[in-house]
Design a protein around this motif. Sequence first.
Motif, PDB file in Angstrom:
ATOM      1  N   LYS A   1       0.835  -1.208   0.000  1.00  0.00           N
ATOM      2  CA  LYS A   1       0.000   0.000   0.000  1.00  0.00           C
ATOM      3  C   LYS A   1       0.870   1.259   0.000  1.00  0.00           C
ATOM      4  N   HIS A   2       2.114   1.091   0.386  1.00  0.00           N
ATOM      5  CA  HIS A   2       3.062   2.202   0.403  1.00  0.00           C
ATOM      6  C   HIS A   2       3.722   2.385  -0.955  1.00  0.00           C
ATOM      7  N   LYS A   3       4.313   3.551  -1.145  1.00  0.00           N
ATOM      8  CA  LYS A   3       5.184   3.799  -2.280  1.00  0.00           C
ATOM      9  C   LYS A   3       6.616   3.526  -1.842  1.00  0.00           C
ATOM     10  N   PRO A   4       7.478   3.099  -2.773  1.00  0.00           N
ATOM     11  CA  PRO A   4       8.881   2.895  -2.408  1.00  0.00           C
ATOM     12  C   PRO A   4       9.467   4.150  -1.778  1.00  0.00           C
ATOM     13  N   GLY A   5      10.186   3.966  -0.684  1.00  0.00           N
ATOM     14  CA  GLY A   5      10.784   5.093   0.026  1.00  0.00           C
ATOM     15  C   GLY A   5       9.985   5.543   1.228  1.00  0.00           C
ATOM     16  N   GLU A   6       8.744   5.089   1.335  1.00  0.00           N
ATOM     17  CA  GLU A   6       7.930   5.432   2.502  1.00  0.00           C
ATOM     18  C   GLU A   6       8.231   4.473   3.649  1.00  0.00           C
ATOM     19  N   LYS A   7       7.882   4.886   4.848  1.00  0.00           N
ATOM     20  CA  LYS A   7       8.139   4.084   6.036  1.00  0.00           C
ATOM     21  C   LYS A   7       6.939   3.201   6.361  1.00  0.00           C
ATOM     22  N   VAL A   8       7.243   1.991   6.841  1.00  0.00           N
ATOM     23  CA  VAL A   8       6.211   1.061   7.259  1.00  0.00           C
ATOM     24  C   VAL A   8       6.575   0.564   8.655  1.00  0.00           C
ATOM     25  N   VAL A   9       5.577   0.390   9.515  1.00  0.00           N
ATOM     26  CA  VAL A   9       5.821   0.011  10.910  1.00  0.00           C
ATOM     27  C   VAL A   9       5.322  -1.429  11.148  1.00  0.00           C
ATOM     28  N   PHE A  10       6.251  -2.288  11.574  1.00  0.00           N
ATOM     29  CA  PHE A  10       5.921  -3.665  11.929  1.00  0.00           C
ATOM     30  C   PHE A  10       5.812  -3.779  13.451  1.00  0.00           C
ATOM     31  N   THR A  11       4.735  -4.346  13.928  1.00  0.00           N
ATOM     32  CA  THR A  11       4.602  -4.676  15.341  1.00  0.00           C
ATOM     33  C   THR A  11       4.897  -6.159  15.489  1.00  0.00           C
ATOM     34  N   ILE A  12       5.943  -6.476  16.231  1.00  0.00           N
ATOM     35  CA  ILE A  12       6.402  -7.869  16.294  1.00  0.00           C
ATOM     36  C   ILE A  12       6.620  -8.335  17.724  1.00  0.00           C
ATOM     37  N   VAL A  13       6.648  -9.646  17.876  1.00  0.00           N
ATOM     38  CA  VAL A  13       7.198 -10.300  19.059  1.00  0.00           C
ATOM     39  C   VAL A  13       8.509 -10.926  18.602  1.00  0.00           C
ATOM     40  N   PRO A  14       9.657 -10.520  19.150  1.00  0.00           N
ATOM     41  CA  PRO A  14      10.943 -11.079  18.716  1.00  0.00           C
ATOM     42  C   PRO A  14      10.984 -12.602  18.822  1.00  0.00           C
ATOM     43  N   ALA A  15      11.708 -13.228  17.908  1.00  0.00           N
ATOM     44  CA  ALA A  15      11.739 -14.688  17.815  1.00  0.00           C
ATOM     45  C   ALA A  15      12.159 -15.343  19.127  1.00  0.00           C
ATOM     46  N   LYS A  16      13.172 -14.784  19.811  1.00  0.00           N
ATOM     47  CA  LYS A  16      13.646 -15.392  21.061  1.00  0.00           C
ATOM     48  C   LYS A  16      12.565 -15.365  22.138  1.00  0.00           C
ATOM     49  N   GLU A  17      11.846 -14.254  22.223  1.00  0.00           N
ATOM     50  CA  GLU A  17      10.795 -14.157  23.229  1.00  0.00           C
ATOM     51  C   GLU A  17       9.634 -15.098  22.908  1.00  0.00           C
ATOM     52  N   GLN A  18       9.322 -15.239  21.625  1.00  0.00           N
ATOM     53  CA  GLN A  18       8.263 -16.163  21.223  1.00  0.00           C
ATOM     54  C   GLN A  18       8.652 -17.604  21.540  1.00  0.00           C
ATOM     55  N   ALA A  19       9.902 -17.967  21.240  1.00  0.00           N
ATOM     56  CA  ALA A  19      10.366 -19.329  21.506  1.00  0.00           C
ATOM     57  C   ALA A  19      10.311 -19.641  23.002  1.00  0.00           C
ATOM     58  N   ALA A  20      10.708 -18.665  23.816  1.00  0.00           N
ATOM     59  CA  ALA A  20      10.679 -18.870  25.270  1.00  0.00           C
ATOM     60  C   ALA A  20       9.242 -19.043  25.766  1.00  0.00           C
ATOM     61  N   ALA A  21       8.322 -18.266  25.212  1.00  0.00           N
ATOM     62  CA  ALA A  21       6.918 -18.361  25.617  1.00  0.00           C
ATOM     63  C   ALA A  21       6.330 -19.710  25.231  1.00  0.00           C
ATOM     64  N   VAL A  22       6.638 -20.169  24.027  1.00  0.00           N
ATOM     65  CA  VAL A  22       6.133 -21.469  23.573  1.00  0.00           C
ATOM     66  C   VAL A  22       6.668 -22.586  24.461  1.00  0.00           C
ATOM     67  N   LYS A  23       7.953 -22.513  24.800  1.00  0.00           N
ATOM     68  CA  LYS A  23       8.569 -23.540  25.646  1.00  0.00           C
ATOM     69  C   LYS A  23       7.907 -23.586  27.016  1.00  0.00           C
ATOM     70  N   ALA A  24       7.506 -22.407  27.529  1.00  0.00           N
ATOM     71  CA  ALA A  24       6.863 -22.331  28.841  1.00  0.00           C
ATOM     72  C   ALA A  24       5.352 -22.514  28.763  1.00  0.00           C
ATOM     73  N   ASN A  25       4.863 -22.811  27.544  1.00  0.00           N
ATOM     74  CA  ASN A  25       3.423 -22.987  27.308  1.00  0.00           C
ATOM     75  C   ASN A  25       2.637 -21.740  27.711  1.00  0.00           C
ATOM     76  N   LYS A  26       3.206 -20.587  27.348  1.00  0.00           N
ATOM     77  CA  LYS A  26       2.563 -19.310  27.622  1.00  0.00           C
ATOM     78  C   LYS A  26       2.384 -18.532  26.320  1.00  0.00           C
ATOM     79  N   THR A  27       1.682 -17.417  26.393  1.00  0.00           N
ATOM     80  CA  THR A  27       1.498 -16.540  25.239  1.00  0.00           C
ATOM     81  C   THR A  27       2.365 -15.302  25.416  1.00  0.00           C
TER      82      THR A  27
END
Length: 365
Positions: free
Chosen positions: A182-208
């Motif tokens: 939806k953006h034009k090249p050169g425009e900024k886009v914002v990603f909201t993420i959960v970092p991979a390490k934090e996600q892996a730790a949550a999955v291992k602990a059976n948490k969200t």
Amino acid sequence: MPRRTATMLASTLMLIALLCAGVLINVPYAEMSPGPTVNTLGDHDGEPVLQITGRKTYPTTGHLNMTTVRVTSADYNMNLIEAVYGWLAHDDKIVPHDTLYPDGKTEQQSTQENAEEFSQSQESAKVAALDQLGVPVKSWVIVSTVVKGTPAENKLHAGDVIKAVDGTTVKQPDDVAKLVTKHKPGEKVVFTIVPAKEQAAAVKANKTATATKNITITTATSDDTGTKRAIVGISAGTDHTFPFTIDIKLADVGGPSAGLMFALGIYDKLTPGDLTGGKFVAGTGTIDDDGKVGPIGGISMKTVGARSKGAQYFLTPADNCAEAAKDTPSGLRLVKVNTIKDAISDLKLINSGKTDDLPKCSTKS
């Protein structure tokens, strides 16, 4: 020297020269041939192909074989004689080298891509099989790969969970590309993420995982032909958490085409009774999380390989039916499949002997 002798000598020398030229002249082709076929219900290299723990499993009989195609390597230089021999051989197929290795892909790049597709097909096979059993699976959208030298490098990482793009919640991998473009090249886009390490730790602990980060990236211009679009240099995929462990033990295989047969093997092991009725069924086809079966390459190689091992029935993706029906090995029955649900119904018909009701492949479908 008698004329007849001179003629024979000249002909022999010319034949030798042609053979030498054929060996020395390289041609831009690659070869496909029938590869190994493995029973997903059985063992391979001394251990079960499908290993399920944490859930009751049931005995199975018969075969649900996944099929493969052998191809020459990316750096193999085929000579003219080999190409001619391949063209004449019934069970082999000679194709332009770029068909198998487009855009100058190296052997290493192709192997890596095939390994990623194989891994993803295993995950989708598990999801599709459990969906047929009514077993819920937790899923989320992740960064699958990051392309080196693109704006996303060192900002996003494989395994990061993508929660939103520009504040819009992401529900499917395709949503990411739609929101970025939806953006034009050169425009900024914002990603909201959960970092991979934090996600892996949550999955291992059976948490969200709940802690998120906002990452701002300046889009670049795509280098594909046609209309230019904004990109950040990632591909999005899906990751899952399963309520019990399903391991698929099969090395030295790549690509997504075994998805359907893995899904059926998982389903058979997790359900009472015998899905195949002891019959030898082989097949192929990609599968997505929703259980839709997609087309694959090298269908004629796979039917030949399956029949040579004793297959009686071959589950065939609907989009491959016309090609497969043009040259079906004697004694092999093609069964048209659109979804895993179709395939399960077809196997039940095979089990009960009601094979006249099986959907057929034809050269027109």
